[in-house]
Design a protein around this motif. Structure first.
Motif, PDB file in Angstrom:
ATOM      1  N   UNK A 231      53.908  88.017 -34.921  1.00 59.01           N
ATOM      2  CA  UNK A 231      53.431  86.638 -35.113  1.00 59.01           C
ATOM      3  C   UNK A 231      54.575  85.635 -35.016  1.00 59.01           C
ATOM      4  N   UNK A 232      55.709  85.986 -35.625  1.00 61.99           N
ATOM      5  CA  UNK A 232      56.874  85.095 -35.587  1.00 61.99           C
ATOM      6  C   UNK A 232      57.435  84.955 -34.186  1.00 61.99           C
ATOM      7  N   UNK A 233      57.447  86.066 -33.440  1.00 65.40           N
ATOM      8  CA  UNK A 233      57.954  86.035 -32.064  1.00 65.40           C
ATOM      9  C   UNK A 233      57.062  85.165 -31.187  1.00 65.40           C
ATOM     10  N   UNK A 234      55.746  85.352 -31.307  1.00 66.88           N
ATOM     11  CA  UNK A 234      54.786  84.563 -30.515  1.00 66.88           C
ATOM     12  C   UNK A 234      54.969  83.077 -30.809  1.00 66.88           C
ATOM     13  N   UNK A 235      55.105  82.748 -32.083  1.00 72.50           N
ATOM     14  CA  UNK A 235      55.282  81.346 -32.476  1.00 72.50           C
ATOM     15  C   UNK A 235      56.544  80.754 -31.861  1.00 72.50           C
ATOM     16  N   UNK A 236      57.645  81.524 -31.903  1.00 73.05           N
ATOM     17  CA  UNK A 236      58.907  81.019 -31.348  1.00 73.05           C
ATOM     18  C   UNK A 236      58.821  80.851 -29.836  1.00 73.05           C
ATOM     19  N   UNK A 237      58.144  81.782 -29.168  1.00 70.46           N
ATOM     20  CA  UNK A 237      57.981  81.668 -27.717  1.00 70.46           C
ATOM     21  C   UNK A 237      57.182  80.416 -27.350  1.00 70.46           C
ATOM     22  N   UNK A 238      56.124  80.152 -28.126  1.00 71.37           N
ATOM     23  CA  UNK A 238      55.307  78.966 -27.877  1.00 71.37           C
ATOM     24  C   UNK A 238      56.123  77.698 -28.086  1.00 71.37           C
ATOM     25  N   UNK A 239      56.975  77.701 -29.107  1.00 69.81           N
ATOM     26  CA  UNK A 239      57.834  76.539 -29.381  1.00 69.81           C
ATOM     27  C   UNK A 239      58.831  76.298 -28.243  1.00 69.81           C
TER      28      UNK A 239
ATOM     29  N   UNK B 199      58.069  76.684 -25.181  1.00 71.02           N
ATOM     30  CA  UNK B 199      57.338  76.245 -23.996  1.00 71.02           C
ATOM     31  C   UNK B 199      56.726  77.355 -23.178  1.00 71.02           C
ATOM     32  N   UNK B 200      56.693  78.584 -23.703  1.00 65.99           N
ATOM     33  CA  UNK B 200      56.067  79.692 -22.989  1.00 65.99           C
ATOM     34  C   UNK B 200      54.571  79.668 -23.302  1.00 65.99           C
ATOM     35  N   UNK B 201      53.751  79.672 -22.274  1.00 63.89           N
ATOM     36  CA  UNK B 201      52.306  79.482 -22.440  1.00 63.89           C
ATOM     37  C   UNK B 201      51.637  80.648 -23.163  1.00 63.89           C
ATOM     38  N   UNK B 202      50.507  80.359 -23.780  1.00 60.18           N
ATOM     39  CA  UNK B 202      49.730  81.371 -24.487  1.00 60.18           C
ATOM     40  C   UNK B 202      49.256  82.453 -23.515  1.00 60.18           C
ATOM     41  N   UNK B 203      48.916  82.031 -22.291  1.00 55.41           N
ATOM     42  CA  UNK B 203      48.446  82.973 -21.268  1.00 55.41           C
ATOM     43  C   UNK B 203      49.563  83.951 -20.892  1.00 55.41           C
ATOM     44  N   UNK B 204      50.793  83.423 -20.763  1.00 57.38           N
ATOM     45  CA  UNK B 204      51.942  84.268 -20.423  1.00 57.38           C
ATOM     46  C   UNK B 204      52.218  85.275 -21.542  1.00 57.38           C
ATOM     47  N   UNK B 205      52.130  84.791 -22.773  1.00 58.23           N
ATOM     48  CA  UNK B 205      52.372  85.661 -23.928  1.00 58.23           C
ATOM     49  C   UNK B 205      51.326  86.768 -23.994  1.00 58.23           C
TER      50      UNK B 205
END
Length: 456
Positions: free
Chosen positions: A218-226, A228-234
């Motif tokens: 969850x923390x990694x996903x949040x940091x990636x989104x911050x 600028x990495x898109x939800x679709x890419x994640x």
């Protein structure tokens, strides 16, 4: 009243016991380096500033200890720069040298400077102190040793295989079983970024991924989104968060994730080569594990990435690491000089061995036997025996003063000396010695040869 002496923050004094234990680690590592064909080099404790500056990024440059020029170092400073009180502007005018920050950049400088004398591939090891103007805290010092081994001048994957074996050999020799050798590949990480269409955010992506064991999915996903990495890419890359199983199982999962990445496929091939080689030559006590989130030194490494984890029962950070770099010497103008290297975290290894009680008694270099001093004639008799014991590789000494027996015995106890020898008038007449075992309290009358046999 005299001021109490101190040492600079971030430095340490080492007791005789600590030095002996550290030397035990040094000698064990050094022996294995030599067994694997690595040659020793040493470089100066300080380098020209322009050798070091600009090689570690802005943060690294800030942590380099600068050395003031000798003599009147302010004499050549520009008056305008001095008046501005801008330390960055005047540093180059008052300091031309700096303490080395690591062993890697000096090694690159060494290779370039001595390239016509070196036979490539060149396998070198180096065990020397380095200095960093870091904020001191637990486990972080301003002066510490690095133990490095590198091979330059070859891009063969057999070098990576050898480094895994070297780690295994060292930790086996130290009695440190259950170490995990984590491995990944820069090409795998590049492949991840490629398949999600975020190659330009490779650094942001992998810095976040590297924190998976600390902040969770969850923390990694949040940091990636911050970043600028898109939800679709994640979502596309989500399977790597749950990539578990043995080496082969993880490889199979990687192949499914990286089907559309040529770079990623190359990384998989390199990992499989290393895996197959080590399956044919099993490790002694260490375990090899594929960790797809491992991303240390991403700006630096171009192929394999290593990190060593202590046994699970010990709460400790990494105790070693390294990887493949394709252009180490390029910073000094010598292009296309591929290399791979690893390092050992001496201080952390020391703490692990201490916690697990793995230092052998021989690691504590100590006098084995001490002779009591009863006076001038007795002392001469004792010293003749001391000399003979030393020729038999037994650490022996005599108390220097004819002090009270209790004082001399207390001295032996405080220094944890195993045997005490009493040689007075009676012993001299019989050409014998009274040997006392300080651990059991037993004592016996022995000849010199019997004493040697008992202590040895």
């Amino acid at each position: 009243m005299a001021q109490k002496p101190t040492i600079p923050k971030g430095t340490r004094d080492f007791s005789p016991e600590e030095v002996s234990k550290r030397n035990y680690i040094f000698s064990t590592i050094k022996h294995q380096f030599q067994q694997f064909g690595f040659q020793p080099i040493e470089t100066p404790s300080f380098e020209n500033s322009d050798t070091l500056m600009g090689k570690y990024g802005e943060e690294g440059d800030r942590l380099i200890f600068k050395i003031l020029n000798s003599g009147d170092f302010l004499k050549k400073v520009d008056d305008h720069a001095f008046a501005e009180k801008n330390s960055q502007k005047i540093t180059t005018q008052i300091s031309e040298k700096a303490l080395r920050y690591d062993l890697t950049v000096p090694f690159a400088r060494y290779v370039v400077q001595h390239q016509n004398e070196i036979e490539f591939p060149f396998k070198r090891y180096q065990i020397q102190p380095v200095w960093r103007a870091d904020r001191p805290q637990k486990g972080r010092f301003r002066e510490f040793y690095q133990c490095d081994a590198d091979v330059v001048g070859s891009d063969s994957l057999w070098q990576e295989v050898e480094f895994v074996q070297l780690y295994d050999a060292v930790f086996t020799a130290l009695g440190l079983e259950g170490v995990t050798l984590k491995i990944n590949n820069r090409k795998i990480l590049s492949g991840f970024a490629e398949v999600i269409g975020e190659s330009d955010k490779l650094i942001d992506f992998t810095v976040a991924l590297d924190k998976l064991d600390k902040i969770g999915e969850e923390g990694v996903v949040k940091e990636m989104q911050e970043k600028g990495i898109s939800a679709e890419a994640i979502k596309t890359i989500q399977p790597i968060f749950s990539l578990t199983g043995d080496f082969s199982t993880k490889i199979k999962g990687l192949k499914e994730i990286l089907t559309e990445s040529e770079e990623g496929k190359k990384g998989i091939e390199e990992l499989q080569f290393i895996q197959r080689a080590l399956e044919a030559m099993p490790l002694e006590t260490a375990k090899l594990d594929l960790d797809v989130t491992l991303a240390r030194g991403l700006n630096y490494y171009t192929g394999a990435i290593f990190e060593v984890a202590a046994p699970e029962k010990v709460k400790m950070g990494s105790i070693g690491g390294g990887g493949r770099y394709d252009d180490l010497t390029g910073i000094f103008g010598l292009k296309n000089m591929s290399g791979v290297g690893i390092s050992f975290g001496l201080d952390r290894i020391y703490l692990v061995l201490e916690e697990l009680g793995l230092f052998p008694a021989s690691a504590e270099a100590n006098t084995q036997v001490i002779f009591i001093n009863f006076g001038e004639k007795e002392a001469l008799y004792a010293m003749k025996a001391v000399k003979e014991l030393r020729t038999q590789h037994i650490a022996a000494e005599m108390y220097p003063d004819a002090a009270k027996m209790k004082k001399q015995m207390n001295h032996a106890n405080k220094r944890n000396i195993s045997f005490v020898v009493l040689a007075g008038t009676k012993e001299m007449e019989e050409e014998k010695y009274t040997l006392k075992n300080m651990k059991t309290g037993e004592q016996s009358s022995v000849s010199l040869q019997e004493m040697i046999k008992t202590i040895s």
